[in-house]
Design a protein around this motif. Structure first.
Motif, PDB file in Angstrom:
ATOM      1  N   PHE A 179       0.843  -1.188   0.000  1.00 47.33           N
ATOM      2  CA  PHE A 179       0.000   0.000   0.000  1.00 47.33           C
ATOM      3  C   PHE A 179       0.882   1.243   0.000  1.00 47.33           C
ATOM      4  CE2 PHE A 179      -2.739  -3.305   1.603  1.00 47.33           C
ATOM      5  CZ  PHE A 179      -3.935  -3.048   0.952  1.00 47.33           C
ATOM      6  N   ARG A 180       0.433   2.282  -0.641  1.00 47.18           N
ATOM      7  CA  ARG A 180       1.206   3.525  -0.740  1.00 47.18           C
ATOM      8  C   ARG A 180       1.276   4.276   0.581  1.00 47.18           C
ATOM      9  NH1 ARG A 180      -1.128   2.769  -5.766  1.00 47.18           N
ATOM     10  NH2 ARG A 180       0.290   3.078  -7.502  1.00 47.18           N
ATOM     11  N   ARG A 181       0.311   4.040   1.449  1.00 47.35           N
ATOM     12  CA  ARG A 181       0.308   4.652   2.774  1.00 47.35           C
ATOM     13  C   ARG A 181      -0.180   3.611   3.771  1.00 47.35           C
ATOM     14  NH1 ARG A 181      -5.102   7.757   3.710  1.00 47.35           N
ATOM     15  NH2 ARG A 181      -6.393   6.726   2.184  1.00 47.35           N
ATOM     16  N   LYS A 182      -0.005   3.897   5.048  1.00 48.11           N
ATOM     17  CA  LYS A 182      -0.402   2.945   6.084  1.00 48.11           C
ATOM     18  C   LYS A 182      -1.883   2.623   5.944  1.00 48.11           C
ATOM     19  CE  LYS A 182       0.120   2.010  10.947  1.00 48.11           C
ATOM     20  NZ  LYS A 182       0.645   2.488  12.211  1.00 48.11           N
ATOM     21  N   THR A 183      -2.204   1.337   5.836  1.00 50.07           N
ATOM     22  CA  THR A 183      -3.573   0.882   5.610  1.00 50.07           C
ATOM     23  C   THR A 183      -3.873  -0.272   6.556  1.00 50.07           C
ATOM     24  OG1 THR A 183      -3.400   1.473   3.274  1.00 50.07           O
ATOM     25  CG2 THR A 183      -5.166  -0.038   3.866  1.00 50.07           C
ATOM     26  N   THR A 184      -4.979  -0.201   7.253  1.00 45.40           N
ATOM     27  CA  THR A 184      -5.399  -1.287   8.126  1.00 45.40           C
ATOM     28  C   THR A 184      -6.217  -2.287   7.322  1.00 45.40           C
ATOM     29  OG1 THR A 184      -5.451   0.167  10.050  1.00 45.40           O
ATOM     30  CG2 THR A 184      -6.690  -1.882  10.212  1.00 45.40           C
ATOM     31  N   VAL A 185      -5.797  -3.527   7.342  1.00 42.77           N
ATOM     32  CA  VAL A 185      -6.522  -4.611   6.684  1.00 42.77           C
ATOM     33  C   VAL A 185      -6.973  -5.562   7.770  1.00 42.77           C
ATOM     34  CG1 VAL A 185      -6.372  -6.506   5.029  1.00 42.77           C
ATOM     35  CG2 VAL A 185      -5.140  -4.368   4.586  1.00 42.77           C
ATOM     36  N   LYS A 186      -8.279  -5.746   7.904  1.00 45.85           N
ATOM     37  CA  LYS A 186      -8.814  -6.597   8.961  1.00 45.85           C
ATOM     38  C   LYS A 186      -9.080  -8.015   8.489  1.00 45.85           C
ATOM     39  CE  LYS A 186     -10.844  -2.916  11.672  1.00 45.85           C
ATOM     40  NZ  LYS A 186     -12.061  -2.409  12.297  1.00 45.85           N
ATOM     41  N   SER A 191      -0.375 -25.851  -1.248  1.00 48.85           N
ATOM     42  CA  SER A 191      -0.577 -26.707  -0.077  1.00 48.85           C
ATOM     43  C   SER A 191      -0.383 -25.911   1.202  1.00 48.85           C
ATOM     44  CB  SER A 191       0.385 -27.896  -0.104  1.00 48.85           C
ATOM     45  OG  SER A 191       1.723 -27.436  -0.117  1.00 48.85           O
ATOM     46  N   LYS A 192       0.259 -24.744   1.103  1.00 46.08           N
ATOM     47  CA  LYS A 192       0.467 -23.874   2.257  1.00 46.08           C
ATOM     48  C   LYS A 192       0.369 -22.423   1.794  1.00 46.08           C
ATOM     49  CE  LYS A 192       3.791 -22.376   5.692  1.00 46.08           C
ATOM     50  NZ  LYS A 192       5.163 -22.388   6.154  1.00 46.08           N
ATOM     51  N   ILE A 193      -0.356 -21.629   2.564  1.00 41.59           N
ATOM     52  CA  ILE A 193      -0.463 -20.198   2.306  1.00 41.59           C
ATOM     53  C   ILE A 193      -0.084 -19.482   3.584  1.00 41.59           C
ATOM     54  CG2 ILE A 193      -2.029 -18.292   1.783  1.00 41.59           C
ATOM     55  CD1 ILE A 193      -3.715 -20.253   0.151  1.00 41.59           C
ATOM     56  N   SER A 194       0.789 -18.512   3.482  1.00 40.07           N
ATOM     57  CA  SER A 194       1.114 -17.695   4.649  1.00 40.07           C
ATOM     58  C   SER A 194       0.993 -16.233   4.277  1.00 40.07           C
ATOM     59  CB  SER A 194       2.519 -18.012   5.171  1.00 40.07           C
ATOM     60  OG  SER A 194       3.502 -17.582   4.264  1.00 40.07           O
ATOM     61  N   ALA A 195       0.736 -15.408   5.270  1.00 39.63           N
ATOM     62  CA  ALA A 195       0.618 -13.964   5.068  1.00 39.63           C
ATOM     63  C   ALA A 195       1.494 -13.268   6.100  1.00 39.63           C
ATOM     64  CB  ALA A 195      -0.827 -13.516   5.222  1.00 39.63           C
ATOM     65  N   SER A 196       2.187 -12.235   5.646  1.00 39.70           N
ATOM     66  CA  SER A 196       3.051 -11.453   6.532  1.00 39.70           C
ATOM     67  C   SER A 196       2.704  -9.986   6.380  1.00 39.70           C
ATOM     68  CB  SER A 196       4.523 -11.667   6.176  1.00 39.70           C
ATOM     69  OG  SER A 196       4.882 -13.016   6.316  1.00 39.70           O
ATOM     70  N   VAL A 197       2.874  -9.235   7.468  1.00 36.80           N
ATOM     71  CA  VAL A 197       2.596  -7.800   7.450  1.00 36.80           C
ATOM     72  C   VAL A 197       3.763  -7.051   8.071  1.00 36.80           C
ATOM     73  CG1 VAL A 197       0.094  -8.108   7.558  1.00 36.80           C
ATOM     74  CG2 VAL A 197       1.390  -7.845   9.671  1.00 36.80           C
ATOM     75  N   GLY A 198       3.911  -5.788   7.666  1.00 37.51           N
ATOM     76  CA  GLY A 198       4.955  -4.954   8.248  1.00 37.51           C
ATOM     77  C   GLY A 198       5.018  -3.618   7.553  1.00 37.51           C
ATOM     78  N   ASN A 199       5.860  -2.745   8.074  1.00 40.34           N
ATOM     79  CA  ASN A 199       6.029  -1.415   7.492  1.00 40.34           C
ATOM     80  C   ASN A 199       6.971  -1.423   6.304  1.00 40.34           C
ATOM     81  OD1 ASN A 199       4.283  -0.105   9.265  1.00 40.34           O
ATOM     82  ND2 ASN A 199       5.868  -0.010  10.824  1.00 40.34           N
ATOM     83  N   ASN A 200       7.835  -2.424   6.210  1.00 40.71           N
ATOM     84  CA  ASN A 200       8.722  -2.600   5.068  1.00 40.71           C
ATOM     85  C   ASN A 200       9.153  -4.060   5.028  1.00 40.71           C
ATOM     86  OD1 ASN A 200      11.249  -2.947   6.626  1.00 40.71           O
ATOM     87  ND2 ASN A 200      10.967  -0.781   7.131  1.00 40.71           N
TER      88      ASN A 200
END
Length: 115
Positions: free
Chosen positions: A68-75, A92-101
């Motif tokens: 995202f171009r700016r900080k965005t909350t995804v619920k 067979s496996k899906i993972s998701a990661s979040v962070g500022n960079n």
């Protein structure tokens, strides 16, 4: 995809968007793929059609990077995978990661918040 209220399990995201319970935020982001086969590009992943899909063409892991171009909350994150439609390419496996960079990414688990 953000959700201000509880959503019914298994509900199709576009139907929920029409009711106003969710808002699709993917168009606010830049999407990158680790690889793709000719004709199975990011547009095929994002189009509102369950018959189209992204197909990778490279070494694993196969990645979809959404920035995202700016900080965005995804619920809520909705991923549709159909083993019946494409068993040889269904993950067979899906993972998701979040962070500022890239260097601050943390893998998230279902039902767990990351701040």
């Amino acid at each position: 995809m953000t959700t201000p209220n509880k959503t019914s399990p298994g509900a199709y995201p576009k139907q929920l968007e029409r009711t106003g319970t969710v808002w699709e935020t993917g168009s606010l982001a830049v999407w990158f793929l680790s690889s793709c086969r000719l004709g199975f590009i990011v547009d095929q992943l994002r189009v509102d059609n369950l018959e189209t899909y992204w197909q990778s063409d490279g070494s694993q892991p196969h990645l979809v990077n959404v920035q995202f171009r700016r900080k965005t909350t995804v619920k809520t994150l909705c991923i549709y995978a159909s083993y019946k439609s494409d068993e040889s390419y269904t993950p067979s496996k899906i993972s998701a990661s979040v962070g500022n960079n890239f260097h601050t990414l943390q893998e998230i688990r279902p039902g767990k918040s990351v701040h």
